[in-house]
Design a protein around this motif. Structure first.
Motif, PDB file in Angstrom:
ATOM      1  N   UNK A 156      43.360  37.545  43.269  1.00 56.84           N
ATOM      2  CA  UNK A 156      42.134  37.145  43.971  1.00 56.84           C
ATOM      3  C   UNK A 156      42.195  37.556  45.443  1.00 56.84           C
ATOM      4  N   UNK A 157      43.372  37.408  46.044  1.00 52.96           N
ATOM      5  CA  UNK A 157      43.548  37.840  47.436  1.00 52.96           C
ATOM      6  C   UNK A 157      43.408  39.353  47.561  1.00 52.96           C
ATOM      7  N   UNK A 158      43.841  40.076  46.537  1.00 53.16           N
ATOM      8  CA  UNK A 158      43.696  41.536  46.539  1.00 53.16           C
ATOM      9  C   UNK A 158      42.224  41.917  46.565  1.00 53.16           C
ATOM     10  N   UNK A 159      41.443  41.252  45.714  1.00 49.75           N
ATOM     11  CA  UNK A 159      39.996  41.513  45.672  1.00 49.75           C
ATOM     12  C   UNK A 159      39.355  41.191  47.019  1.00 49.75           C
ATOM     13  N   UNK A 160      39.682  40.037  47.572  1.00 52.05           N
ATOM     14  CA  UNK A 160      39.122  39.653  48.865  1.00 52.05           C
ATOM     15  C   UNK A 160      39.527  40.602  49.973  1.00 52.05           C
ATOM     16  N   UNK A 179      43.950  50.374  51.446  1.00 54.45           N
ATOM     17  CA  UNK A 179      43.221  49.662  50.392  1.00 54.45           C
ATOM     18  C   UNK A 179      43.550  50.235  49.024  1.00 54.45           C
ATOM     19  N   UNK A 180      43.764  51.531  48.961  1.00 55.95           N
ATOM     20  CA  UNK A 180      44.140  52.159  47.690  1.00 55.95           C
ATOM     21  C   UNK A 180      45.459  51.570  47.188  1.00 55.95           C
ATOM     22  N   UNK A 181      46.406  51.380  48.104  1.00 53.41           N
ATOM     23  CA  UNK A 181      47.690  50.800  47.709  1.00 53.41           C
ATOM     24  C   UNK A 181      47.508  49.383  47.177  1.00 53.41           C
ATOM     25  N   UNK A 182      46.583  48.637  47.787  1.00 55.25           N
ATOM     26  CA  UNK A 182      46.315  47.276  47.305  1.00 55.25           C
ATOM     27  C   UNK A 182      45.680  47.320  45.918  1.00 55.25           C
ATOM     28  N   UNK A 183      44.683  48.196  45.736  1.00 59.48           N
ATOM     29  CA  UNK A 183      43.997  48.298  44.452  1.00 59.48           C
ATOM     30  C   UNK A 183      44.915  48.756  43.335  1.00 59.48           C
ATOM     31  N   UNK A 184      45.685  49.800  43.589  1.00 60.52           N
ATOM     32  CA  UNK A 184      46.589  50.306  42.563  1.00 60.52           C
ATOM     33  C   UNK A 184      47.752  49.344  42.333  1.00 60.52           C
ATOM     34  N   UNK A 200      35.211  50.126  42.849  1.00 60.02           N
ATOM     35  CA  UNK A 200      36.020  50.245  41.633  1.00 60.02           C
ATOM     36  C   UNK A 200      37.218  49.321  41.687  1.00 60.02           C
ATOM     37  N   UNK A 201      37.906  49.303  42.824  1.00 61.25           N
ATOM     38  CA  UNK A 201      39.080  48.434  42.968  1.00 61.25           C
ATOM     39  C   UNK A 201      38.681  46.962  42.913  1.00 61.25           C
ATOM     40  N   UNK A 202      37.558  46.620  43.532  1.00 58.29           N
ATOM     41  CA  UNK A 202      37.092  45.230  43.522  1.00 58.29           C
ATOM     42  C   UNK A 202      36.775  44.785  42.090  1.00 58.29           C
ATOM     43  N   UNK A 203      36.091  45.630  41.342  1.00 60.93           N
ATOM     44  CA  UNK A 203      35.734  45.299  39.950  1.00 60.93           C
ATOM     45  C   UNK A 203      36.988  45.157  39.091  1.00 60.93           C
ATOM     46  N   UNK A 228      39.939  44.250  40.076  1.00 58.74           N
ATOM     47  CA  UNK A 228      40.553  42.970  40.435  1.00 58.74           C
ATOM     48  C   UNK A 228      39.861  41.822  39.712  1.00 58.74           C
ATOM     49  N   UNK A 229      38.537  41.846  39.721  1.00 59.14           N
ATOM     50  CA  UNK A 229      37.763  40.781  39.095  1.00 59.14           C
ATOM     51  C   UNK A 229      38.023  40.728  37.587  1.00 59.14           C
ATOM     52  N   UNK A 230      38.042  41.875  36.945  1.00 58.23           N
ATOM     53  CA  UNK A 230      38.268  41.923  35.504  1.00 58.23           C
ATOM     54  C   UNK A 230      39.667  41.436  35.141  1.00 58.23           C
ATOM     55  N   UNK A 231      40.659  41.817  35.941  1.00 60.49           N
ATOM     56  CA  UNK A 231      42.030  41.357  35.702  1.00 60.49           C
ATOM     57  C   UNK A 231      42.124  39.852  35.857  1.00 60.49           C
ATOM     58  N   UNK A 232      41.509  39.342  36.917  1.00 61.09           N
ATOM     59  CA  UNK A 232      41.535  37.899  37.156  1.00 61.09           C
ATOM     60  C   UNK A 232      40.898  37.142  35.990  1.00 61.09           C
ATOM     61  N   UNK A 233      39.750  37.587  35.547  1.00 60.07           N
ATOM     62  CA  UNK A 233      39.037  36.902  34.467  1.00 60.07           C
ATOM     63  C   UNK A 233      39.824  36.953  33.157  1.00 60.07           C
ATOM     64  N   UNK A 234      40.455  38.081  32.886  1.00 60.58           N
ATOM     65  CA  UNK A 234      41.217  38.218  31.638  1.00 60.58           C
ATOM     66  C   UNK A 234      42.346  37.201  31.559  1.00 60.58           C
TER      67      UNK A 234
END
Length: 217
Positions: A94-98, A133-138, A37-40, A42-48
Motif C-alpha cells: 500500500x505504501x508502494x502505491x501511495x 519510481x520504476x524501482x518501487x513498482x518493479x 501501470x505501477x499504481x494499478x 500495486x492495487x491488484x496485488x493488495x486486493x489479491x
C-alpha cells in the motif's frame, strides 16, 4: 481454393494498427502510463492477498484436501505466524502505491513549472524520479511473488528490506532534493513524509515477524 494467407496478413496489419493507436503520443503520456501501470499493479496485488487473508482458513482446513496440497504436501493457507507478516507486507504494498502516486503528482507539479530557461534541469529531475519510481513498482512485483504460502522467509526478508529502501529513496528525493525554485504543495510534502515513516514502521514489523518465524522453524 482461396489462399488464406493474404487475409491473415491483412488481419496482422490491422492488429498492429490497433496497438499503434494505443501507444502514448509523447514522452509525458508515456511516463504517465508507466506511473498508472505501477499504481494499478500495486492495487491488484493488495486486493489479491487481502482476499486470501480474509478467507476462512478453518473452513478450508475442514474441506477436502486439494490436489495440489495432496501432491506437494503444502497448505494453500497462511499459518497463524505468517498472517501478521503478510499484513505488514501488504501495508508496504500500500505504501508502494501511495509513493508512486506522490511521485506522479510531484512530476505534474514540476512539469507545470517548466519554462524555456529551466526545461533541461526540470526534465532531468522528472526523469530521475521516474526511474526511482520504476524501482518501487518493479520491487513491489518482486515482493508480491513472495507472498504466496508457504512463505520463503529468508528471501522475503531481503525483499522487504530492499522495497523499504527503494520507497525511502523515492521520498527522500522528493523531500530533500526538490528542483530549484519549485515548491511542492504542503499536502504533498506531508503525505510524502507520512508514507516514508509508515514504510519504515511496517518494514520493521515485517522483519520482526519473519525473525520470530525463523526461530520457530
Amino acid at each position: 481454393k482461396e489462399d488464406p494467407e493474404p487475409a491473415q496478413k491483412t488481419g496482422a496489419v490491422w492488429s498492429a494498427c490497433d496497438k499503434l493507436e494505443k501507444l502514448p503520443r509523447n514522452n509525458r503520456n508515456a511516463m504517465r502510463r508507466d506511473f498508472m501501470t505501477w499504481i494499478i499493479e500495486c492495487q491488484e496485488t493488495y486486493q489479491e492477498f487481502e482476499q486470501m487473508l480474509e478467507a476462512d482458513s478453518t473452513e478450508a482446513e475442514e474441506s477436502e484436501m486439494t490436489w495440489d496440497a495432496f501432491c506437494g504436501g503444502q497448505s494453500s493457507d497462511y499459518t497463524a505466524g505468517e498472517k501478521p507478516i503478510i499484513t505488514a507486507c501488504l501495508a508496504i504494498v500500500k505504501c508502494s502505491r501511495g509513493s508512486i502516486n506522490v511521485a506522479l503528482k510531484a512530476c505534474e507539479d514540476v512539469g507545470a513549472s517548466i519554462t524555456e530557461g529551466n526545461a533541461k534541469i526540470l526534465l532531468l529531475w522528472i526523469a530521475n524520479i521516474h526511474e526511482v519510481s520504476r524501482r518501487v513498482g518493479e520491487g513491489m512485483t518482486d515482493l508480491g511473488t513472495l507472498l504466496y504460502p508457504p512463505l520463503e522467509l529468508e528471501n522475503l526478508m531481503k525483499e522487504v528490506q530492499q522495497q523499504s529502501k527503494s520507497i525511502t529513496e523515492l521520498h527522500s528525493f522528493i523531500l530533500e532534493k526538490p528542483p530549484e525554485r519549485v515548491i511542492f504543495p504542503k499536502d504533498l510534502v506531508t503525505l510524502s513524509g507520512n508514507i516514508r515513516n509508515a514504510t519504515k514502521k511496517r518494514a520493521d514489523e515485517s522483519s520482526e515477524g519473519i525473525e520470530n518465524a525463523l526461530k520457530h522453524q
